[in-house]
Each structure stands twice: as structure tokens, then as C-alpha cells.
Scaffold this active site. Structure first.
Site, PDB file in Angstrom:
ATOM      1  N   ASP A  35      50.428  38.789  60.905  1.00 37.72           N
ATOM      2  CA  ASP A  35      50.246  38.912  59.547  1.00 37.72           C
ATOM      3  C   ASP A  35      51.610  37.683  59.335  1.00 37.72           C
ATOM      4  OD1 ASP A  35      50.358  39.023  56.766  1.00 37.72           O
ATOM      5  OD2 ASP A  35      51.361  40.951  57.409  1.00 37.72           O
ATOM      6  N   HIS A  52      48.252  28.989  59.002  1.00 38.13           N
ATOM      7  CA  HIS A  52      47.361  29.884  60.157  1.00 38.13           C
ATOM      8  C   HIS A  52      47.955  28.735  61.700  1.00 38.13           C
ATOM      9  CE1 HIS A  52      45.799  32.720  57.396  1.00 38.13           C
ATOM     10  NE2 HIS A  52      45.405  31.742  56.491  1.00 38.13           N
ATOM     11  N   LEU A 146      43.480  39.945  82.701  1.00 40.11           N
ATOM     12  CA  LEU A 146      43.390  40.198  81.262  1.00 40.11           C
ATOM     13  C   LEU A 146      42.386  39.849  80.753  1.00 40.11           C
ATOM     14  CD1 LEU A 146      45.846  40.744  78.676  1.00 40.11           C
ATOM     15  CD2 LEU A 146      46.128  38.572  78.146  1.00 40.11           C
TER      16      LEU A 146
HETATM   17  C1  FPP Z   1      47.127  37.220  58.261  1.00 41.74           C
HETATM   18  O1  FPP Z   1      48.533  36.667  57.925  1.00 41.74           O
HETATM   19  C2  FPP Z   1      46.992  36.267  59.457  1.00 41.74           C
HETATM   20  C3  FPP Z   1      45.145  35.948  59.942  1.00 41.74           C
HETATM   21  C4  FPP Z   1      44.164  36.984  58.600  1.00 41.74           C
HETATM   22  C5  FPP Z   1      44.432  34.941  60.531  1.00 41.74           C
HETATM   23  C6  FPP Z   1      45.595  35.344  61.380  1.00 41.74           C
HETATM   24  C7  FPP Z   1      44.709  33.666  62.508  1.00 41.74           C
HETATM   25  C8  FPP Z   1      45.583  33.116  63.341  1.00 41.74           C
HETATM   26  C9  FPP Z   1      46.580  33.325  63.698  1.00 41.74           C
HETATM   27  C10 FPP Z   1      45.030  31.724  63.766  1.00 41.74           C
HETATM   28  C11 FPP Z   1      44.077  32.076  64.340  1.00 41.74           C
HETATM   29  C12 FPP Z   1      43.936  32.260  65.357  1.00 41.74           C
HETATM   30  C13 FPP Z   1      42.609  32.498  66.572  1.00 41.74           C
HETATM   31  C14 FPP Z   1      42.755  33.901  67.476  1.00 41.74           C
HETATM   32  C15 FPP Z   1      42.695  31.328  67.169  1.00 41.74           C
HETATM   33  P1  FPP Z   1      48.632  35.576  55.720  1.00 41.74           P
HETATM   34  O2  FPP Z   1      47.695  34.842  56.100  1.00 41.74           O
HETATM   35  O3  FPP Z   1      48.182  37.445  55.351  1.00 41.74           O
HETATM   36  O4  FPP Z   1      49.837  35.568  55.628  1.00 41.74           O
HETATM   37  P2  FPP Z   1      50.453  36.580  54.949  1.00 41.74           P
HETATM   38  O5  FPP Z   1      50.552  37.709  54.589  1.00 41.74           O
HETATM   39  O6  FPP Z   1      52.214  35.431  55.075  1.00 41.74           O
HETATM   40  O7  FPP Z   1      49.280  35.525  53.090  1.00 41.74           O
END
Ligand code: FPP
Length: 281
Positions: A35, A52, A146
């Protein structure tokens, strides 16, 4: 674990952390709620999708460190059933990043004997994403190191509903529906994660104290670790710190800790004095 020590040199900032880890008490399964991508981008006045994109590096390094440590399973929450509520462009970027990750990392996963698995309601994914994901899962299916579970279009409640429906379908098929009894074992073995031990350690980045519908069944006795670090800033040192904190925990599973028990009978003498006082009152 040896592979981790091979990757850090004396004097490296992670050297001491790596040396402090007890190889006999590693979490077998680590689950992570990645997050804080949006906030990371916002603090830099960048669009959310840049956060992201910056989240890919920590995915890569976390997979590598877990493999080197000798962790058996790593489950990453990449896209929840609720994330469809985000703007279409953000959702499309997440699919693009997932495809990019699969393409870029496949050779490295193969080299390191890492197996990919996808968990979630995968039928709802865009067809091209689904095809590439299935291809990555298939290509790594014989690997024995893994296991990386990518949770995609995943929801903990949806998973339990799907498990119960799978049990019902099976019972209808084999004619046992009228005498069907569901128990913990039948649910656990029908979850998407049926082949995995439950997570020992659940990490959430960015400081939020929430589970967000992640692995609701499986985290019954997981140790929780929340760090203020935003996901794009999550380093090998952060992961090692979380493992060290996990190793300090006293996991009781509803029982008693070693300290509160008298070796002979499981109770302390203070307990016995109190019981005796209650008896004679
Ligand atoms: C939450 O942060 C994150 C996500 C919804 C997406 C996670 C994706 C990645 C880390 C990249 C792609 C992943 C892979 C496995 C290739 P948020 O957007 O909710 O952050 P915020 O709470 O600060 O708005």
C-alpha cells in the site's frame, strides 16, 4: 538463508540485519499488502500511476530476498475485487504493469526456480492479461523454490464464497449433497491457497491498520507487521526488519507462552496459589 548472506557483504547496510536473522525460525509464508503507491506519487506531485510504476522495483527485490532467505511462499496483494472502482486509466496501467513485470521477470524467476501462481477471480481479467498470466504460471509450474502467489482481482470474502460453492458443486456431482457437512478442513482445502501453509507474517506498508479483505481465512494466526514505509520505498532492509520483528513474537495460537507455564503441568505456581485461595474462600 545462505543465499541471502552471499548477497550482502560485511559493511553493507543490510549485513547486520541479515546476520541477526535466526534461520531456524523463518516465516514459511509471508503475505504483503503493498500500500501507499498513490501517496508516494502525490508527495512528488506525480500522477498516481507513477507510484504504481515505482512499486515494481520493491516487488522484484522482495521476491529475490524471500527466495534467498528460504521463505517457502510469498503472497502479494496486487489488485483487489474492489480496485475496479478506480479510474479506468489507473486500472489499465495496473494491467500494463503486470504484463511488463511478467515479461521482464520471467527469465529471472526461471533462473531462481521460483514458481508463480495467481489467486483471485481471474475470469474477470482482460483476456490478454489472463493469457500472459496463465503463460507465466504454466512456464514456472515445474519450479520447486519460492512460490509467489499474485493476488489479482482477489477478495477474502469472495474466496470463501468460491470455496463453499466449489464444495457444493462437488457434492452435487458425487451425489453426497444430502449428507454434506462443511468443516474447517473442507473450506481450507477449497481455498485458492489450498496448497499453501497459512501466512505466518502479514506485512502492510504505508501505516494503515486494516486487513482490506486480504486472506481473511488464512490470517487467523498470522503475526501482523505494519510499517509507515510506502510500498515504492520498501527495501530489502524493511523486509529483514519485519522478519526480525516476527522472530521476537511469542506465537501462542490461543494457548500459553513458555513463560506463563510450569513445565510439568502447563500452569504456573502463581496460578495454583490463586486457584487454592478461590477453593478455600
Ligand atoms: C495500493 O496502493 C497498491 C495497489 C492497488 C497496486 C499494487 C501494484 C503494484 C505494486 C505494481 C504491480 C504489481 C505487480 C505484482 C507486478 P494505493 O494506490 O492504494 O496507494 P494509496 O493508498 O497511497 O493511494
Amino acid at each position: 538463508m545462505k543465499a541471502l548472506l552471499d548477497a550482502v557483504q560485511p559493511g553493507d547496510k543490510d549485513w547486520e540485519l541479515a546476520q541477526s536473522i535466526d534461520p531456524a525460525r523463518l516465516p514459511a509464508h509471508i503475505a504483503i499488502i503493498m500500500d501507499g503507491n498513490g501517496r508516494w506519487a502525490g508527495r512528488r506531485r506525480l500522477p498516481r500511476v507513477a507510484g504504481h510504476q515505482a512499486g515494481i522495483g520493491p516487488v522484484r527485490s522482495t521476491v529475490e530476498t524471500c527466495a534467498r532467505l528460504g521463505v517457502k511462499v510469498l503472497t502479494l496483494y496486487a489488485f483487489s475485487v474492489e480496485n475496479w472502482k478506480r479510474p479506468r486509466t489507473e486500472v489499465e496501467t495496473l494491467w500494463r504493469l503486470l504484463r511488463y513485470y511478467l515479461k521482464q521477470e520471467l527469465p529471472e524467476l526461471q533462473k531462481n526456480d521460483i514458481r508463480l501462481q495467481a489467486i483471485g477471480r481471474l475470469d474477470a481479467l482482460p483476456p490478454q492479461v489472463r493469457r500472459e498470466l496463465d503463460a507465466g504460471v504454466e512456464a514456472t509450474s515445474a519450479n520447486r523454490g519460492l512460490l509467489v502467489n499474485l493476488a489479482i482481482n482477489y477478495g477474502g470474502r469472495a474466496e470463501i464464497v468460491d470455496a463453499v460453492n466449489a464444495i457444493l458443486d462437488m457434492a452435487r456431482l458425487d451425489g453426497s449433497i444430502s449428507s454434506l457437512k462443511i468443516d474447517e478442513d473442507s473450506i481450507a482445502t477449497s481455498l485458492y491457497t489450498a496448497s499453501c501453509p497459512d501466512p505466518d507474517l502479514l506485512i502492510r506498508t504505508s501505516g494503515e491498520m486494516r486487513i482490506s479483505n486480504f486472506l481473511l481465512w488464512q490470517i487467523a494466526y498470522a503475526e501482523l507487521y505494519v510499517t509507515e514505509t510506502l510500498w515504492p520505498d520498501f527495501t530489502r532492509a524493511d523486509l529483514l526488519q519485519a522478519v526480525l520483528e516476527y522472530q521476537k513474537r511469542d506465537r501462542r495460537y490461543g494457548g500459553l507462552s513458555g513463560a506463563g507455564r510450569r513445565p510439568a503441568d502447563g500452569g504456573s505456581s502463581a496460578d495454583e496459589n490463586l486457584i487454592e485461595a478461590l477453593r478455600s474462600s
